[in-house]
Design a protein around this motif. Structure first.
Motif, PDB file in Angstrom:
ATOM      1  N   MET A   1       0.851  -1.198   0.000  1.00 48.13           N
ATOM      2  CA  MET A   1       0.000   0.000   0.000  1.00 48.13           C
ATOM      3  C   MET A   1       0.884   1.244   0.000  1.00 48.13           C
ATOM      4  SD  MET A   1      -3.071   0.995   2.618  1.00 48.13           S
ATOM      5  CE  MET A   1      -4.043   2.468   2.356  1.00 48.13           C
ATOM      6  N   ALA A   2       0.525   2.210  -0.803  1.00 43.71           N
ATOM      7  CA  ALA A   2       1.314   3.424  -0.923  1.00 43.71           C
ATOM      8  C   ALA A   2       1.264   4.239   0.354  1.00 43.71           C
ATOM      9  CB  ALA A   2       0.804   4.264  -2.095  1.00 43.71           C
ATOM     10  N   THR A   3       2.396   4.845   0.693  1.00 43.38           N
ATOM     11  CA  THR A   3       2.454   5.718   1.858  1.00 43.38           C
ATOM     12  C   THR A   3       1.933   7.106   1.486  1.00 43.38           C
ATOM     13  OG1 THR A   3       4.690   6.502   1.349  1.00 43.38           O
ATOM     14  CG2 THR A   3       4.493   4.460   2.637  1.00 43.38           C
ATOM     15  N   ALA A   4       1.705   7.920   2.516  1.00 38.72           N
ATOM     16  CA  ALA A   4       1.215   9.278   2.279  1.00 38.72           C
ATOM     17  C   ALA A   4       2.219  10.078   1.459  1.00 38.72           C
ATOM     18  CB  ALA A   4       0.936   9.970   3.611  1.00 38.72           C
ATOM     19  N   SER A   5       3.512   9.889   1.729  1.00 39.23           N
ATOM     20  CA  SER A   5       4.525  10.635   0.977  1.00 39.23           C
ATOM     21  C   SER A   5       4.557  10.203  -0.482  1.00 39.23           C
ATOM     22  CB  SER A   5       5.899  10.448   1.616  1.00 39.23           C
ATOM     23  OG  SER A   5       6.297   9.093   1.585  1.00 39.23           O
ATOM     24  N   GLU A   6       4.341   8.912  -0.745  1.00 40.22           N
ATOM     25  CA  GLU A   6       4.308   8.424  -2.129  1.00 40.22           C
ATOM     26  C   GLU A   6       3.096   8.985  -2.864  1.00 40.22           C
ATOM     27  OE1 GLU A   6       6.536   4.079  -1.609  1.00 40.22           O
ATOM     28  OE2 GLU A   6       4.364   4.262  -1.310  1.00 40.22           O
ATOM     29  N   VAL A   7       1.956   9.031  -2.190  1.00 36.83           N
ATOM     30  CA  VAL A   7       0.758   9.604  -2.806  1.00 36.83           C
ATOM     31  C   VAL A   7       0.987  11.076  -3.138  1.00 36.83           C
ATOM     32  CG1 VAL A   7      -1.659  10.225  -2.432  1.00 36.83           C
ATOM     33  CG2 VAL A   7      -0.820   7.973  -1.714  1.00 36.83           C
ATOM     34  N   LEU A   8       1.560  11.818  -2.181  1.00 40.55           N
ATOM     35  CA  LEU A   8       1.825  13.241  -2.405  1.00 40.55           C
ATOM     36  C   LEU A   8       2.800  13.433  -3.556  1.00 40.55           C
ATOM     37  CD1 LEU A   8       1.386  16.150  -1.544  1.00 40.55           C
ATOM     38  CD2 LEU A   8       3.221  15.860   0.147  1.00 40.55           C
ATOM     39  N   ASP A   9       3.816  12.586  -3.627  1.00 41.36           N
ATOM     40  CA  ASP A   9       4.805  12.675  -4.703  1.00 41.36           C
ATOM     41  C   ASP A   9       4.147  12.451  -6.056  1.00 41.36           C
ATOM     42  OD1 ASP A   9       7.487  12.937  -5.700  1.00 41.36           O
ATOM     43  OD2 ASP A   9       7.529  10.771  -5.957  1.00 41.36           O
ATOM     44  N   ASN A  10       3.235  11.492  -6.141  1.00 37.83           N
ATOM     45  CA  ASN A  10       2.543  11.229  -7.398  1.00 37.83           C
ATOM     46  C   ASN A  10       1.556  12.333  -7.743  1.00 37.83           C
ATOM     47  OD1 ASN A  10       2.804   8.180  -8.709  1.00 37.83           O
ATOM     48  ND2 ASN A  10       3.536   8.316  -6.598  1.00 37.83           N
ATOM     49  N   VAL A  11       0.977  12.976  -6.746  1.00 37.43           N
ATOM     50  CA  VAL A  11       0.110  14.128  -7.001  1.00 37.43           C
ATOM     51  C   VAL A  11       0.936  15.258  -7.620  1.00 37.43           C
ATOM     52  CG1 VAL A  11      -1.270  15.945  -5.909  1.00 37.43           C
ATOM     53  CG2 VAL A  11      -1.599  13.558  -5.246  1.00 37.43           C
ATOM     54  N   ARG A  12       2.127  15.468  -7.070  1.00 41.74           N
ATOM     55  CA  ARG A  12       3.016  16.483  -7.657  1.00 41.74           C
ATOM     56  C   ARG A  12       3.393  16.095  -9.082  1.00 41.74           C
ATOM     57  NH1 ARG A  12       5.473  16.773  -2.219  1.00 41.74           N
ATOM     58  NH2 ARG A  12       6.914  15.119  -2.859  1.00 41.74           N
ATOM     59  N   GLY A  13       3.617  14.800  -9.311  1.00 44.68           N
ATOM     60  CA  GLY A  13       3.920  14.341 -10.656  1.00 44.68           C
ATOM     61  C   GLY A  13       2.783  14.617 -11.619  1.00 44.68           C
ATOM     62  N   ALA A  14       1.546  14.364 -11.167  1.00 47.49           N
ATOM     63  CA  ALA A  14       0.378  14.627 -12.014  1.00 47.49           C
ATOM     64  C   ALA A  14       0.269  16.116 -12.332  1.00 47.49           C
ATOM     65  CB  ALA A  14      -0.887  14.126 -11.331  1.00 47.49           C
ATOM     66  N   ALA A  15       0.559  16.955 -11.347  1.00 50.40           N
ATOM     67  CA  ALA A  15       0.509  18.400 -11.572  1.00 50.40           C
ATOM     68  C   ALA A  15       1.586  18.832 -12.564  1.00 50.40           C
ATOM     69  CB  ALA A  15       0.687  19.139 -10.246  1.00 50.40           C
ATOM     70  N   LEU A  16       2.760  18.202 -12.472  1.00 49.47           N
ATOM     71  CA  LEU A  16       3.831  18.525 -13.401  1.00 49.47           C
ATOM     72  C   LEU A  16       3.470  18.103 -14.821  1.00 49.47           C
ATOM     73  CD1 LEU A  16       6.657  19.673 -13.745  1.00 49.47           C
ATOM     74  CD2 LEU A  16       7.593  17.442 -13.127  1.00 49.47           C
ATOM     75  N   VAL A  17       2.824  16.938 -14.955  1.00 48.63           N
ATOM     76  CA  VAL A  17       2.349  16.512 -16.271  1.00 48.63           C
ATOM     77  C   VAL A  17       1.378  17.541 -16.836  1.00 48.63           C
ATOM     78  CG1 VAL A  17       0.908  14.838 -17.479  1.00 48.63           C
ATOM     79  CG2 VAL A  17       2.705  14.035 -15.938  1.00 48.63           C
ATOM     80  N   GLY A  18       0.411  17.956 -16.019  1.00 45.61           N
ATOM     81  CA  GLY A  18      -0.570  18.927 -16.479  1.00 45.61           C
ATOM     82  C   GLY A  18       0.071  20.246 -16.888  1.00 45.61           C
ATOM     83  N   GLY A  19       1.040  20.701 -16.083  1.00 44.99           N
ATOM     84  CA  GLY A  19       1.712  21.954 -16.401  1.00 44.99           C
ATOM     85  C   GLY A  19       2.505  21.871 -17.689  1.00 44.99           C
ATOM     86  N   CYS A  20       3.202  20.752 -17.898  1.00 48.27           N
ATOM     87  CA  CYS A  20       4.001  20.602 -19.117  1.00 48.27           C
ATOM     88  C   CYS A  20       3.125  20.462 -20.358  1.00 48.27           C
ATOM     89  CB  CYS A  20       4.930  19.400 -18.979  1.00 48.27           C
ATOM     90  SG  CYS A  20       6.318  19.678 -17.863  1.00 48.27           S
ATOM     91  N   LEU A  21       1.980  19.807 -20.205  1.00 41.91           N
ATOM     92  CA  LEU A  21       1.061  19.705 -21.335  1.00 41.91           C
ATOM     93  C   LEU A  21       0.508  21.078 -21.709  1.00 41.91           C
ATOM     94  CD1 LEU A  21      -0.913  16.472 -20.382  1.00 41.91           C
ATOM     95  CD2 LEU A  21       0.530  16.757 -22.402  1.00 41.91           C
TER      96      LEU A  21
END
Length: 235
Positions: A1-21
């Motif tokens: 199961m993903a930890t809170a820090s891993e979830v937050l890191d992936n949320v930041r990744g999703a935001a970075l994807v959106g920004g780059c697109l």
């Protein structure tokens, strides 16, 4: 199961994807050479000859505080059926890539020439190892997603193709650090708006985000296990 820090890191990744697109025209001059020096951007790397007229090129690099022998084992086990891609695992699995990022070296996962490097289960994008020099470089080329067969190089006058190469290079310095350099080269035809939307407007910025995280993931693992090396059979 993903930890809170891993979830937050992936949320930041999703935001970075959106920004780059959304901001690709502004950000691309930066992200197409993230972390790379002028010399690294200009130098010839294995695989450049496979895509001589590349339409989309990214050269990225990171400094790792470990010798190349400690970095190579992590690089040599990449792929969905091996050690993963060390990127945003939750985002990859939302896309049903069935990815798991390993935190240990498994010698049985060692890549050899001809091996497949899958980005997901059968039917998802897949690459084939077409060259390697253990401890120095690894070269992948695009393969057919259904059959896994290596895509043939385009011929003069060919009107429809996708030609892709992905190389990783390790340069060890005198101070014991290693530069991990990666380059993706892509050419395609025909150059319709639909193809441009796929390869330049979408795949290009998403590829940057995921590859950047991959480099940082390899860096984190190699620096945490600087003595974890093993011998490789000839490629």
């Amino acid at each position: 199961m993903a930890t809170a820090s891993e979830v937050l890191d992936n949320v930041r990744g999703a935001a970075l994807v959106g920004g780059c697109l959304a901001l690709r025209p502004l950000l691309r001059p930066h992200y197409q050479r993230w972390g790379a020096t002028d010399e690294e951007v200009m130098r010839r790397l294995p695989g450049d000859e496979r895509v001589p007229g590349a339409t989309v090129v990214q050269t990225m690099a990171v400094t790792i505080r470990a010798k190349a022998a400690a970095v190579w084992p992590w690089l040599a086990q990449i792929g969905q059926e091996r050690g993963g891609l060390y990127s945003y695992e939750l985002l990859e699995n939302i896309a049903r890539c069935r990815m798991h990022n390993a935190d240990r070296i498994v010698p049985e996962w060692e890549l050899q020439i001809g091996a497949l490097v899958r980005l997901g289960p059968p039917g998802y994008p897949v690459h084939r190892v077409v060259g390697l020099q253990p401890g120095q470089w690894l070269l992948l080329a695009g393969a057919d997603a259904k059959t896994g067969e290596l895509a043939p190089l385009p011929q003069p006058g060919q009107g429809e193709y996708v030609n892709f190469a992905w190389v990783f290079r390790l340069d060890e310095g005198s101070d014991g650090t290693t530069r991990l350099i990666t380059r993706t080269s892509l050419d395609y035809a025909p150059h319709t708006f639909g193809q441009k939307a796929i390869w330049e407007l979408t795949t290009d910025p998403i590829g940057f985000v995921m590859t950047r995280k991959m480099l940082l993931g390899i860096k984190q693992r190699a620096e945490a296990h600087p003595a974890e090396t093993y011998s490789y059979a000839p490629g």
